[in-house]
Design an enzyme around this catalytic site. Structure first.
Site, PDB file in Angstrom:
ATOM      1  N   GLY A 501       0.882  -1.089   0.058  1.00  0.00           N
ATOM      2  CA  GLY A 501      -0.173   0.012   0.164  1.00  0.00           C
ATOM      3  C   GLY A 501       0.756   1.291  -0.061  1.00  0.00           C
ATOM      4  O   GLY A 501       1.996   1.135  -0.201  1.00  0.00           O
ATOM      5  N   GLY A 502       0.289   2.474   0.052  1.00  0.00           N
ATOM      6  CA  GLY A 502       1.063   3.713   0.275  1.00  0.00           C
ATOM      7  C   GLY A 502       2.171   3.609   1.392  1.00  0.00           C
ATOM      8  O   GLY A 502       3.063   4.149   1.092  1.00  0.00           O
ATOM      9  N   PHE A 503       1.785   2.858   2.291  1.00  0.00           N
ATOM     10  CA  PHE A 503       2.692   2.797   3.362  1.00  0.00           C
ATOM     11  C   PHE A 503       3.938   2.036   3.326  1.00  0.00           C
ATOM     12  O   PHE A 503       5.009   1.949   3.969  1.00  0.00           O
ATOM     13  CB  PHE A 503       2.023   2.344   4.813  1.00  0.00           C
ATOM     14  CG  PHE A 503       1.272   0.933   4.360  1.00  0.00           C
ATOM     15  CD1 PHE A 503       2.272  -0.160   4.652  1.00  0.00           C
ATOM     16  CD2 PHE A 503       0.258   0.697   4.076  1.00  0.00           C
ATOM     17  CE1 PHE A 503       1.742  -1.464   4.323  1.00  0.00           C
ATOM     18  CE2 PHE A 503       0.059  -0.629   3.821  1.00  0.00           C
ATOM     19  CZ  PHE A 503       0.482  -1.705   3.655  1.00  0.00           C
ATOM     20  N   GLY A 504       3.922   1.083   2.408  1.00  0.00           N
ATOM     21  CA  GLY A 504       5.127   0.178   2.233  1.00  0.00           C
ATOM     22  C   GLY A 504       4.767  -1.183   1.883  1.00  0.00           C
ATOM     23  O   GLY A 504       3.454  -1.463   1.441  1.00  0.00           O
ATOM     24  N   LYS A 520       5.258  -5.632   8.695  1.00  0.00           N
ATOM     25  CA  LYS A 520       4.912  -4.465   8.033  1.00  0.00           C
ATOM     26  C   LYS A 520       6.011  -3.630   7.872  1.00  0.00           C
ATOM     27  O   LYS A 520       6.472  -3.005   8.988  1.00  0.00           O
ATOM     28  CB  LYS A 520       3.682  -3.771   8.551  1.00  0.00           C
ATOM     29  CG  LYS A 520       3.259  -2.441   8.104  1.00  0.00           C
ATOM     30  CD  LYS A 520       1.810  -1.846   8.713  1.00  0.00           C
ATOM     31  CE  LYS A 520       1.582  -0.457   8.276  1.00  0.00           C
ATOM     32  NZ  LYS A 520       0.302  -0.122   8.977  1.00  0.00           N
ATOM     33  N   ASP A 620      -8.991   6.037   9.810  1.00  0.00           N
ATOM     34  CA  ASP A 620      -8.742   5.277   8.358  1.00  0.00           C
ATOM     35  C   ASP A 620      -9.375   3.737   8.316  1.00  0.00           C
ATOM     36  O   ASP A 620      -8.726   3.053   7.876  1.00  0.00           O
ATOM     37  CB  ASP A 620      -7.102   5.237   8.392  1.00  0.00           C
ATOM     38  CG  ASP A 620      -6.910   5.102   6.710  1.00  0.00           C
ATOM     39  OD1 ASP A 620      -7.978   5.543   5.819  1.00  0.00           O
ATOM     40  OD2 ASP A 620      -5.714   4.807   6.272  1.00  0.00           O
TER      41      ASP A 620
END
Ligand SMILES: *[C@@H]1O[C@H](CO)[C@@H](O)[C@H](O)[C@H]1NC(C)=O
Ligand SMILES: *[C@@H]1O[C@H](CO)[C@@H](O)[C@H](O)[C@H]1NC(C)=O
Ligand SMILES: *[C@@H]1O[C@H](CO)[C@@H](O)[C@H](O)[C@H]1NC(C)=O
Ligand SMILES: *[C@@H]1O[C@H](CO)[C@@H](O)[C@H](O)[C@H]1NC(C)=O
Ligand SMILES: *[C@@H]1O[C@H](CO)[C@@H](O)[C@H](O)[C@H]1NC(C)=O
Ligand SMILES: *[C@@H]1O[C@H](CO)[C@@H](O)[C@H](O)[C@H]1NC(C)=O
Ligand SMILES: *[C@@H]1O[C@H](CO)[C@@H](O)[C@H](O)[C@H]1NC(C)=O
Ligand SMILES: *[C@@H]1O[C@H](CO)[C@@H](O)[C@H](O)[C@H]1NC(C)=O
Ligand SMILES: *[C@@H]1O[C@H](CO)[C@@H](O)[C@H](O)[C@H]1NC(C)=O
Ligand SMILES: *[C@@H]1O[C@H](CO)[C@@H](O)[C@H](O)[C@H]1NC(C)=O
Length: 813
Positions: A501-504, A520, A620
């Protein structure tokens, strides 16, 4: 007479029908068509051609798929750019002999587009190889074939490469997203540079992955002779360059697919698990990413992730290099003393540099090659072009050496890298070279290990001293050694990647105790900074609830920021509810399961909002942040954006609006007002998604239906709420319960936050059959026009940042 005349058309129709019937089912002749209710099936029934509608029947694609596999995995797609509605689609042979896909009014959505067709009586046939061929009816010539126009998948017998006579390139292009087959960013193709072949995957115009250089035997350690269920070959001759594989067993279903995130994957359908099995993937790790280490360095995964300079080169930016930012690469310490006083260092087991600036001679001996390189002061390395028959030919590299890595399968071929004679040492080649090499290798290994340990120590020290870093015990969960995670995830092997995702990225890992974990790994440019990471760690460490995912630990080292969670075998909710129309996972979610997921999420939110010692706003909530355990119980995850509030505090304004477009309550997206009611809004969106099987973001601005919320509201007002229900929900549906859930969903997404009930009441409404529910008022859903200029959308997982007058910014605790 009369009777005869009137019955004539019927005779004609019957005649045509007979012709059609007598044709094999794999062939399309003029006047026939393939529509939504029929398909072409190849002679041995191995492949089928028809309309494929991954999301809904208004967006369909003419495709070929494996016929003997329950799931529909498209291996070829014609109209990638222009989907059309299933019911109006028709594939036929046009009057000029081309194969065309048209809608009812005759608009052409796709065409085989052969110019200057000499023959008109063409027929199309789906061969048993999966190749759709347009035949010239007279000469039996192939006028066009789908194998010449690959989409995102290579199947047995298809070529990936170039026809040098015609200049035709056969390459693969990824999908745009996991559900959108239109051409995405990644393109996988072969290059032939001065007669030397390599495969390269592009992300737009920049490199993403490169195979290594073809040396007559192997392609940079990809090991085409590996023991896999297919036979692979690479052919380079004056007419063609291509890669191709054949299945060893005709009953296996194998494809090489370039997925939307830029991974080339060999997948095999497995009848036992009724799913695809990953055979191998490229890039297989960080070192596989193009130029991961920057120029003039070697990427090596033997000891964690590490880049090292070629001998005689030093890091271009030592500070960056020390904190594991490798992209600057290395530069020469001292210039070469060319034309005299240079030598070469031979290195074995490398993927050779990219063919950016080379010179090739196919007949030169290795000695002559060396002399040629020595003579040209810009020549930085050389090697044999071909290793077969004892080796021959010469490749010279000029300038920077780019994208080099160590290989696990060490071949014999060496790369000779230019160094100063003084850097060469005094060792001379002799019979004991192998032993010396082995010693050097082990010394290097030990050295690397020590380097690592020292680095880690010095880093930890640095971090403890800097005041932005909190002592470990404060965060409430243990800190993991980075090396433990490297081992658990097999060096973050892409084979273990389970999410992105956008986070990694998220990797599956397994500790030495056998415990499975989800790791993560936050990306460097992730919006989740150190601040948010600490926030998430401290928050979740304190939270214990069966509807919340459990945090096991974290790891911070250099640039690496990692969170370790319990592993959820079934992944995230979105992979269930948003599967395609043929997706068995989506069908598995019967209504009872969906209902228990909805109430499970509500209980998790209730705990966050009221029952824990803190008041926590998640901010979120969305389908991809809800994980499912082995019994499909929901667990809320991803607290990166969460904020804690004093218990007496009801709402706050925030300067930084983060969340996901579509799930954000209007007052939050527009004015930055965050409260428990903004989570209630997101929950309402989730409820509507779970019921409908439709993504909030899938609605495009057609007339008034610019959002799932708007669509649901329209149906509700018109008394047609039941039309919202996912057609794939199987079994008997307690319609009153579903309608109640839709009503609750609509109550959650009402425009004014004060109209939305707190989650405790919402849960009661869901659970008690005779609760009297209020009529929902107009929902708040946002169209793009609501946003002004300082709003920006990022990537597909659209996050929003928004600058507003600074309000009462709450920073946790
Ligand atoms: C075409 O398919 C139908 C039904 O699937 C089958 O009955 C028929 O025998 C097939 N015809 C040929 C020529 O294979
Ligand atoms: C296919 O659909 C067309 C148009 O709706 C219809 O006329 C035809 O009878 C259908 N054929 C079959 C085999 O169902
Ligand atoms: C066929 O496609 C064209 C172009 O998209 C569209 O204008 C037309 O309405 C379509 N016809 C039908 C019957 O859907
Ligand atoms: C079209 O086909 C004709 C006959 O096959 C040939 O003479 C002519 O050159 C072709 N034109 C083009 C543009 O290929
Ligand atoms: C891929 O193939 C298409 C169609 O043949 C061609 O236009 C394109 O240039 C090719 N891309 C690469 C990177 O070779
Ligand atoms: C697989 O099928 C192809 C084409 O039908 C045939 O030529 C080949 O011999 C078969 N291979 C095996 C191993 O059965
Ligand atoms: C090293 O860094 C400098 C400045 O950042 C840059 O101009 C130069 O191109 C870099 N050299 C290499 C080999 O990347
Ligand atoms: C390749 O090398 C051979 C032997 O050194 C030489 O005779 C020949 O001219 C070279 N070919 C080219 C194209 O440079
Ligand atoms: C070496 O490279 C530089 C710059 O790329 C160029 O100006 C020079 O002519 C080259 N020298 C040789 C011998 O090719
Ligand atoms: C390639 O290397 C040659 C020889 O050093 C040099 O003259 C030329 O400028 C280089 N070309 C590029 C595109 O870097």
């Amino acid at each position: 007479m009369m009777i005869l005349l009137t019955s004539l058309p019927y005779v004609f129709v019957v005649l045509l029908y007979c012709i059609a019937i007598s044709m094999a089912n794999d062939t399309l002749v003029p006047l026939q068509s393939v529509t939504y209710n029929n398909t072409l099936v190849s002679s041995q029934s191995r492949f089928k051609l028809g309309m494929y509608c991954p999301v809904d029947i208004t967006k369909c694609y003419l495709s070929i798929w494996f016929n003997q596999v329950p799931q529909r995995y498209p291996v070829w797609i014609a109209n990638r750019d222009r989907p059309l509605s299933e019911t109006s689609s028709s594939l036929a042979i046009a009057s000029d002999g081309n194969l065309v896909l048209v809608n009812e009014t005759g608009t052409v959505f796709w065409s085989s587009n052969v110019r200057n067709l000499s023959s008109r009586g063409t027929v199309a046939q789906l061969l048993d190889t999966g190749n759709l061929v347009l035949w010239d009816n007279k000469g039996g010539n192939r006028l066009w074939e789908s194998f010449d126009h690959p989409s995102h998948v290579l199947i047995a017998g298809m070529k990936l490469g170039m026809d040098l006579r015609t200049g035709m390139s056969r390459n693969l292009t990824s999908w745009r997203t996991s559900e959108d087959p239109s051409p995405g960013e990644y393109n996988f193709a072969f290059q032939l540079i001065q007669g030397v072949a390599q495969a390269k995957m592009w992300k737009g115009s920049s490199g993403h992955f490169r195979s290594g250089v073809w040396n007559g035997e192997d392609l940079g350690g990809l090991n085409l002779k590996a023991d896999l269920p297919m036979i692979q070959e690479l052919v380079v001759n004056p007419e063609e360059v291509y890669y191709r594989f054949q299945n060893k067993d005709n009953s296996s279903w194998i494809m090489l697919s370039v997925d939307y995130s830029g991974q080339g994957r060999f997948l095999q359908y497995d009848h036992n698990s009724n799913d695809l099995r990953l055979l191998r993937a490229v890039p297989q790790d960080d070192c596989g990413l193009y130029e991961f280490c920057g120029p003039n360095s070697i990427c090596s995964i033997s000891e964690g992730r590490v880049c090292s300079c070629f001998d005689g080169y030093t890091p271009n930016n030592t500070k960056d290099w020390d904190i594991r930012i490798w992209s600057g690469g290395c530069a020469r310490k001292t210039p070469f003393s060319c034309p005299h006083g240079d030598g070469f260092k031979a290195i074995q087991g490398l993927k050779f540099p990219d063919l950016l600036n080379i010179s090739v001679n196919s007949s030169m001996s290795l000695d002559a090659c060396r002399a040629e390189c020595l003579n040209n002061c810009n020549c930085t390395a050389y090697t044999n072009k071909d290793v077969t028959d004892g080796g021959h030919g010469c490749i010279l590299w000029f300038g920077d050496l780019v994208d080099v890595r160590t290989l696990s399968e060490v071949g014999n071929q060496k790369l000779y890298v230019r160094v100063l004679a003084s850097e060469l040492g005094t060792k001379k080649k002799n019979k004991t070279a192998l032993i010396v090499l082995a010693i050097i290798a082990s010394v290097l290994l030990i050295g690397a290990a020590m380097f690592f340990i020292c680095k880690r120590r010095s880093h930890r020290k640095g971090e403890e001293q800097s005041n932005y870093f909190r002592a470990e015990e404060d965060l409430g969960v243990p800190s993991f050694e980075f090396a433990t995670l490297v081992k658990a995830t097999e060096n973050f092997s892409l084979m273990n990647k389970i999410g992105e995702g956008g986070f990694g990225s998220v990797f599956k890992g397994s500790l030495s105790t056998g415990q499975e974990i989800a790791v993560k790994r936050l990306s460097k440019d992730s919006l989740q900074g150190l601040e948010e990471l600490k926030n998430e760690v401290m928050l979740i460490a304190k939270l214990q609830h069966r509807s919340l995912v459990k945090l096991l630990g974290y790891s911070i080292q250099g640039e690496e920021r990692i969170l370790i969670y319990e592993y959820m075998r079934n992944g995230s909710l979105d992979s269930y509810i948003f599967g395609g129309l043929n997706d068995h996972k989506r069908q598995m979610l019967i209504w009872e399961k969906r209902f228990s997921i909805i109430t499970g999420i509500a209980r998790g939110i209730l705990y966050l909002h009221q029952d824990s010692r803190l008041r926590i706003i998640h901010r979120d909530l969305k389908a991809s942040n809800v994980l499912l355990d082995c019994e499909l119980n929901p667990k809320i995850s991803d607290f990166g954006m969460a904020r804690m509030f004093r218990e007496d505090q009801l709402a706050a304004r925030t300067r930084r609006v983060v969340g996901t477009y579509g799930y954000m309550a209007p007052e939050y997206a527009i004015r930055g007002v965050v409260s428990t009611k903004s989570d209630v809004y997101s929950f309402g969106v989730l409820v509507l998604e779970i019921i409908s099987g439709k993504r909030i973001s899938h609605f495009h601005r057609q007339e008034n239906d610019f959002s799932l919320v708007g669509h649901a509201w329209d149906l509700w007002l018109n008394g047609k709420a039941s039309e919202l229900i996912d057609p794939l929900i199987e079994g008997s549906i307690p319609i009153a319960e579903v309608i109640r859930c839709i009503q609750v969903g609509l109550l959650c997404v009402q425009q004014r936050p004060e109209d939305r009930s707190p989650i405790s009441s919402i849960l009661r409404m869901l659970e008690s059959e005779d609760a009297l529910l209020p009529q929902p008022k107009r929902p708040g859903f946002h169209a793009e026009k609501w946003f002004n200029n300082d709003t920006e959308y990022l990537s597909d997982e659209i996050r929003l940042t928004h600058s507003e007058e600074a309000g009462n910014l709450i920073q946790g605790r």
